[in-house]
Enzyme design. Structure first.
Site, short mmCIF file in Angstrom:
data_model
loop_
_atom_site.label_atom_id
_atom_site.label_comp_id
_atom_site.label_asym_id
_atom_site.label_seq_id
_atom_site.Cartn_x
_atom_site.Cartn_y
_atom_site.Cartn_z
N LYS A 130 0.83 -1.20 0.00
CA LYS A 130 0.00 0.00 0.00
C LYS A 130 0.87 1.26 0.00
O LYS A 130 2.01 1.24 0.44
CB LYS A 130 -0.93 0.01 1.22
CG LYS A 130 -1.89 -1.17 1.28
CD LYS A 130 -2.93 -1.10 0.16
CE LYS A 130 -3.83 -2.33 0.14
NZ LYS A 130 -3.22 -3.49 -0.52
N ASP A 131 0.28 2.34 -0.47
CA ASP A 131 0.95 3.63 -0.59
C ASP A 131 1.56 4.05 0.75
O ASP A 131 0.96 3.85 1.81
CB ASP A 131 -0.06 4.68 -1.05
CG ASP A 131 0.60 5.89 -1.68
OD1 ASP A 131 1.42 6.53 -1.00
OD2 ASP A 131 0.29 6.19 -2.84
N THR A 132 2.76 4.64 0.70
CA THR A 132 3.42 5.13 1.92
C THR A 132 2.81 6.44 2.39
O THR A 132 2.49 6.61 3.57
CB THR A 132 4.92 5.33 1.67
OG1 THR A 132 5.49 4.07 1.31
CG2 THR A 132 5.62 5.87 2.91
#
Length: 446
Positions: free
Chosen positions: A99-101
């Site tokens: 998932k996106d940071t």
């Protein structure tokens, strides 16, 4: 022959995202003014949306599933923290996707351990960027790919043309899909070098690959990073550079440490970094080739939704879950039938993600693939890396079109909120770039 709108963004062109499918003017605007502006919730293979509200049916089994909430930390780093806290090996912690940071994200995670609510409360009290929620028993662990996709809730602020939003939504409802490019985060929008490093590794230019990774400076990175790279470029002193390279640059520091002990062994230096990162470099170049191939097709007026003779289509197990169970080569005889299947959601046009086992398409579309490979001076056999075999890639296929599911939007002040689901492996930023049409994606939060 279809026609498409060209991007004006230099970064888009650099990463192969050369066209827009939606011709309506963009809204402009910025993403990620705050972490809460970009919410990602994993959708499990059976349709459950990851949430801290814990409305899941309790099951049974030897694995504990939880909802992992994270902010400003990547999934791999978060998993390592969880494993260390509970005294587990990394392989005992399962995830379905990364998932996106720079977002607020919720995803499912499985532990091969018994975890009580008290243990979760203790964990949450010790960590601010990571939280665990909703323990539930399941008879199997999570593994990469075991998800349907993700549900996004995204706010776009500082919008230039709110009136453009309705035109874009209407156009999307007519076209239904946009090109399924690999998004900016696959390459890095601040330091978009991963695909360049990957290409140089493929071509056996190992020193040049390392120089690209260590020495190339981009204006958007931190001042400390720029100073460290400049120092190493000017002095070539790996030992001293290790003292000043930021600790966050883990791969760079690993390579520098190796070269300080083994001068000139560039293959060994690349092999010293994790297999995940090595595959990331090669995968980024594969993604770049896919983007360029998709753009080339659009440049020649071909559809990104419907196939031409010589293309391949993926056949779905069901219309509710677009899992590809087989491939079919398209010809003049079956072309109209395949178009019907795509309209009914039973199939999708797929393009090659090149690897050493890739089979080039036939006819005109095959000629486009060959043209791209000639321009890149690449042969697909190079993806079998003899010096770094652990980074080799056989190749695969990827759907050429992205279809958002259940899209909703609403305006607030000088911005708007948009909600939608995407199938796994698809990038929300690819859809958002069609709406925003950013002139400077990095500065606009992409």
């Amino acid at each position: 022959m279809a026609s498409y709108t060209r991007t004006s963004s230099d970064l888009d062109k650099y990463l192969g995202l050369e066209f827009y499918a939606l011709a309506s003017p963009g809204t402009g605007g910025r993403l990620k003014e705050s972490l809460e502006d970009f919410l990602v919730q994993e959708v499990s293979i059976d349709g459950e949306v990851a949430s801290p509200k814990c409305s899941y049916v309790e099951g049974g089994g030897q694995y504990t599933w939880l909802v992992l909430e994270k902010r400003k930390i990547d999934t791999v780093a978060a998993v390592k923290i969880v494993a260390k806290h509970f005294g587990l090996r990394l392989k005992d912690v399962g995830i379905a996707g990364l998932k996106d940071t720079n977002a607020v994200t919720y995803q499912f995670i499985s532990l091969q351990a018994d975890v009580t609510k008290e243990m979760i409360e203790e964990f949450n009290s010790k960590h601010s960027y990571i939280k665990l929620h909703c323990p539930m028993k399941r008879p199997f662990s999570l593994r990469p790919g075991l998800l349907y996709g993700n549900y996004f809730t995204i706010k776009v602020r500082e919008v230039d043309c709110l009136n453009c939003l309705e035109d874009l939504v209407e156009e999307l409802s007519e076209k239904k899909m946009v090109p399924n490019y690999y998004g900016y985060q696959r390459f890095g929008s601040i330091r978009p070098v991963t695909h360049i490093v990957g290409k140089k590794i493929l071509k056996g230019e190992y020193k040049e690959a390392i120089d690209e990774l260590l020495l190339r400076i981009f204006p958007g990175e931190s001042e400390n990073s720029q100073k460290a790279r400049s120092f190493l470029k000017e002095t070539g002193d790996y030992q001293q550079a290790l003292e000043i390279f930021p600790k966050t640059l883990r791969s760079e520091r690993t390579i520098i440490r190796y070269l300080a002990k083994h001068p000139g062994d560039y293959v060994g230096a690349l092999r010293s970094i994790s297999s995940y990162i090595k595959k990331l470099f090669i995968g980024a170049y594969q993604a770049y080739l896919f983007n360029r191939l998709l753009s080339k097709r659009m440049e020649y007026g071909l559809s990104y939704i419907y196939p031409s003779p010589g293309d391949s289509v993926g056949i779905f197990r069901s219309t509710s879950q677009p899992v590809i169970t087989g491939l079919l080569r398209v010809n003049e005889t079956n072309l109209s039938k395949v178009r019907e299947w795509i309209d009914r959601g039973q199939a999708a046009l797929v393009l090659p993600v090149f690897g050493y086992r890739s089979q080039l398409s036939l006819g005109r579309v095959g000629d486009i693939e060959k043209e791209l490979l000639r321009e890149e001076e690449i042969d697909i056999s190079l993806f079998r890396l003899k010096s770094i075999p652990e980074a080799s890639s056989a190749g695969t296929y990827r759907m050429a079109a992205l279809k958002p599911i259940g899209l909703e939007h609403q305006v607030f002040g000088n911005g708007y909120e948009i909600k939608f689901r995407l199938y796994k492996g698809m990038y929300a930023t690819v859809l958002l770039r069609e709406f925003i049409k950013p002139s400077d994606p990095a500065k606009q939060g992409f």
